[in-house]
Design a protein around this motif. Structure first.
Motif, PDB file in Angstrom:
ATOM      1  N   THR A  26      -1.006  -4.084   4.732  1.00  0.00           N
ATOM      2  CA  THR A  26      -0.186  -5.084   4.270  1.00  0.00           C
ATOM      3  C   THR A  26       0.277  -4.612   2.717  1.00  0.00           C
ATOM      4  OG1 THR A  26      -1.325  -6.699   5.647  1.00  0.00           O
ATOM      5  CG2 THR A  26      -0.029  -7.644   3.834  1.00  0.00           C
ATOM      6  N   LEU A  27      -0.475  -4.336   1.749  1.00  0.00           N
ATOM      7  CA  LEU A  27      -0.337  -4.177   0.460  1.00  0.00           C
ATOM      8  C   LEU A  27       0.682  -2.798   0.416  1.00  0.00           C
ATOM      9  CD1 LEU A  27      -3.856  -4.741  -1.223  1.00  0.00           C
ATOM     10  CD2 LEU A  27      -1.636  -6.116  -1.419  1.00  0.00           C
ATOM     11  N   LYS A  28       0.443  -1.960   1.184  1.00  0.00           N
ATOM     12  CA  LYS A  28       1.271  -0.556   1.338  1.00  0.00           C
ATOM     13  C   LYS A  28       2.780  -1.052   2.074  1.00  0.00           C
ATOM     14  CE  LYS A  28      -1.846   3.146   2.397  1.00  0.00           C
ATOM     15  NZ  LYS A  28      -2.251   4.077   3.285  1.00  0.00           N
ATOM     16  N   ALA A  29       2.805  -1.988   2.839  1.00  0.00           N
ATOM     17  CA  ALA A  29       4.024  -2.443   3.327  1.00  0.00           C
ATOM     18  C   ALA A  29       4.716  -3.303   2.137  1.00  0.00           C
ATOM     19  CB  ALA A  29       4.073  -3.362   4.539  1.00  0.00           C
ATOM     20  N   GLU A  30       4.159  -4.046   1.750  1.00  0.00           N
ATOM     21  CA  GLU A  30       4.730  -4.796   0.515  1.00  0.00           C
ATOM     22  C   GLU A  30       5.112  -4.129  -0.660  1.00  0.00           C
ATOM     23  OE1 GLU A  30       5.209  -8.112   0.016  1.00  0.00           O
ATOM     24  OE2 GLU A  30       4.704  -8.548   1.964  1.00  0.00           O
ATOM     25  N   ALA A  31       4.425  -2.877  -1.012  1.00  0.00           N
ATOM     26  CA  ALA A  31       4.898  -1.981  -2.133  1.00  0.00           C
ATOM     27  C   ALA A  31       6.159  -1.190  -1.654  1.00  0.00           C
ATOM     28  CB  ALA A  31       3.670  -1.035  -2.229  1.00  0.00           C
ATOM     29  N   ARG A  32       6.226  -0.734  -0.557  1.00  0.00           N
ATOM     30  CA  ARG A  32       7.673  -0.345   0.000  1.00  0.00           C
ATOM     31  C   ARG A  32       8.570  -1.145   0.083  1.00  0.00           C
ATOM     32  NH1 ARG A  32       3.875   2.167   3.844  1.00  0.00           N
ATOM     33  NH2 ARG A  32       4.489   0.585   5.472  1.00  0.00           N
ATOM     34  N   ARG A  63     -10.335  -7.469  -4.531  1.00  0.00           N
ATOM     35  CA  ARG A  63     -10.386  -6.768  -5.751  1.00  0.00           C
ATOM     36  C   ARG A  63     -10.531  -5.259  -5.716  1.00  0.00           C
ATOM     37  NH1 ARG A  63     -10.101  -9.975  -9.897  1.00  0.00           N
ATOM     38  NH2 ARG A  63     -11.219 -12.272  -9.654  1.00  0.00           N
ATOM     39  N   LYS A  64     -10.864  -4.713  -4.529  1.00  0.00           N
ATOM     40  CA  LYS A  64     -10.920  -3.214  -4.308  1.00  0.00           C
ATOM     41  C   LYS A  64      -9.418  -2.488  -4.492  1.00  0.00           C
ATOM     42  CE  LYS A  64     -15.107  -3.175  -1.357  1.00  0.00           C
ATOM     43  NZ  LYS A  64     -15.979  -2.861  -0.179  1.00  0.00           N
ATOM     44  N   PHE A  65      -8.578  -3.357  -4.142  1.00  0.00           N
ATOM     45  CA  PHE A  65      -7.243  -3.072  -4.178  1.00  0.00           C
ATOM     46  C   PHE A  65      -6.209  -3.575  -5.041  1.00  0.00           C
ATOM     47  CE2 PHE A  65      -9.010  -2.609   0.253  1.00  0.00           C
ATOM     48  CZ  PHE A  65      -8.635  -1.463   0.672  1.00  0.00           C
ATOM     49  N   VAL A  66      -6.649  -4.611  -5.610  1.00  0.00           N
ATOM     50  CA  VAL A  66      -5.712  -5.314  -6.613  1.00  0.00           C
ATOM     51  C   VAL A  66      -6.471  -6.083  -7.467  1.00  0.00           C
ATOM     52  CG1 VAL A  66      -4.002  -7.226  -6.740  1.00  0.00           C
ATOM     53  CG2 VAL A  66      -3.956  -5.982  -4.755  1.00  0.00           C
ATOM     54  N   SER A  67      -6.536  -5.630  -8.845  1.00  0.00           N
ATOM     55  CA  SER A  67      -6.981  -6.382  -9.974  1.00  0.00           C
ATOM     56  C   SER A  67      -6.859  -7.581 -10.445  1.00  0.00           C
ATOM     57  CB  SER A  67      -7.009  -5.304 -11.223  1.00  0.00           C
ATOM     58  OG  SER A  67      -6.084  -5.095 -11.427  1.00  0.00           O
ATOM     59  N   ASP A  68      -5.432  -8.135 -10.494  1.00  0.00           N
ATOM     60  CA  ASP A  68      -5.142  -9.248 -10.797  1.00  0.00           C
ATOM     61  C   ASP A  68      -4.863 -10.218  -9.852  1.00  0.00           C
ATOM     62  OD1 ASP A  68      -3.865 -11.433 -12.489  1.00  0.00           O
ATOM     63  OD2 ASP A  68      -1.953 -10.475 -12.500  1.00  0.00           O
ATOM     64  N   ILE A  69      -6.132 -11.020  -9.544  1.00  0.00           N
ATOM     65  CA  ILE A  69      -6.077 -12.097  -8.567  1.00  0.00           C
ATOM     66  C   ILE A  69      -5.968 -13.658  -9.309  1.00  0.00           C
ATOM     67  CG2 ILE A  69      -7.364 -12.981  -6.747  1.00  0.00           C
ATOM     68  CD1 ILE A  69      -8.590  -9.971  -6.257  1.00  0.00           C
ATOM     69  N   THR A  70      -5.406 -14.372  -8.674  1.00  0.00           N
ATOM     70  CA  THR A  70      -5.398 -16.055  -8.932  1.00  0.00           C
ATOM     71  C   THR A  70      -6.352 -16.635  -7.882  1.00  0.00           C
ATOM     72  OG1 THR A  70      -3.406 -15.943 -10.114  1.00  0.00           O
ATOM     73  CG2 THR A  70      -4.444 -17.938  -9.426  1.00  0.00           C
ATOM     74  N   LEU A  71      -7.551 -17.250  -8.442  1.00  0.00           N
ATOM     75  CA  LEU A  71      -8.414 -17.961  -7.344  1.00  0.00           C
ATOM     76  C   LEU A  71      -8.083 -19.513  -7.758  1.00  0.00           C
ATOM     77  CD1 LEU A  71     -11.734 -16.083  -8.347  1.00  0.00           C
ATOM     78  CD2 LEU A  71     -10.158 -15.864  -6.166  1.00  0.00           C
ATOM     79  N   VAL A  72      -7.766 -20.290  -6.596  1.00  0.00           N
ATOM     80  CA  VAL A  72      -7.435 -21.624  -6.738  1.00  0.00           C
ATOM     81  C   VAL A  72      -8.595 -22.464  -5.574  1.00  0.00           C
ATOM     82  CG1 VAL A  72      -5.717 -23.391  -5.869  1.00  0.00           C
ATOM     83  CG2 VAL A  72      -5.053 -21.191  -6.784  1.00  0.00           C
ATOM     84  N   ASP A  73      -9.171 -23.340  -6.299  1.00  0.00           N
ATOM     85  CA  ASP A  73     -10.103 -24.226  -5.774  1.00  0.00           C
ATOM     86  C   ASP A  73      -9.559 -25.290  -5.089  1.00  0.00           C
ATOM     87  OD1 ASP A  73     -12.307 -25.940  -4.766  1.00  0.00           O
ATOM     88  OD2 ASP A  73     -13.341 -25.753  -6.710  1.00  0.00           O
TER      89      ASP A  73
END
Length: 93
Positions: free
Chosen positions: A80-86, A32-42
């Motif tokens: 990883t998030l930076k690489a995905e964004a690129r 959550r420090k890096f991405v606000s939209d998260i899906t949690l799956v139990d």
């Protein structure tokens, strides 16, 4: 004006968790420090997911790929998030 908060990224994040899992709560807080939209799956709500991820939670999936199992490294997550964004942005002109 300088800010010490990390940048936010636009990525599809799914965290596979189970209730009462302290590591899962910690992983969610880090993500959550890096991405606000998260899906949690139990995983305990689906027998296939329970079998697949039983002792591996938390499992963090980024844009459809499992990237973390058990523990999330903030430094590796940001890389990883930076690489995905690129990849999404494509090559620079």
């Amino acid at each position: 004006m300088s800010s010490d908060s990390p940048p936010h990224y636009d990525a599809r994040i799914v965290i596979y968790t189970r209730q009462g899992c302290h590591c899962c709560e910690s992983a969610e807080a880090i993500v959550r420090k890096f991405v606000s939209d998260i899906t949690l799956v139990d995983i305990d709500s689906d027998s296939e997911l329970t079998q697949k991820f039983n002792t591996s939670v938390p499992v963090v999936e980024i844009n459809g790929k499992v990237r973390f199992r058990g523990k999330v490294s903030p430094m590796l997550l940001e890389r990883t998030l930076k690489a995905e964004a690129r990849q999404v942005a494509g090559p620079a002109s």
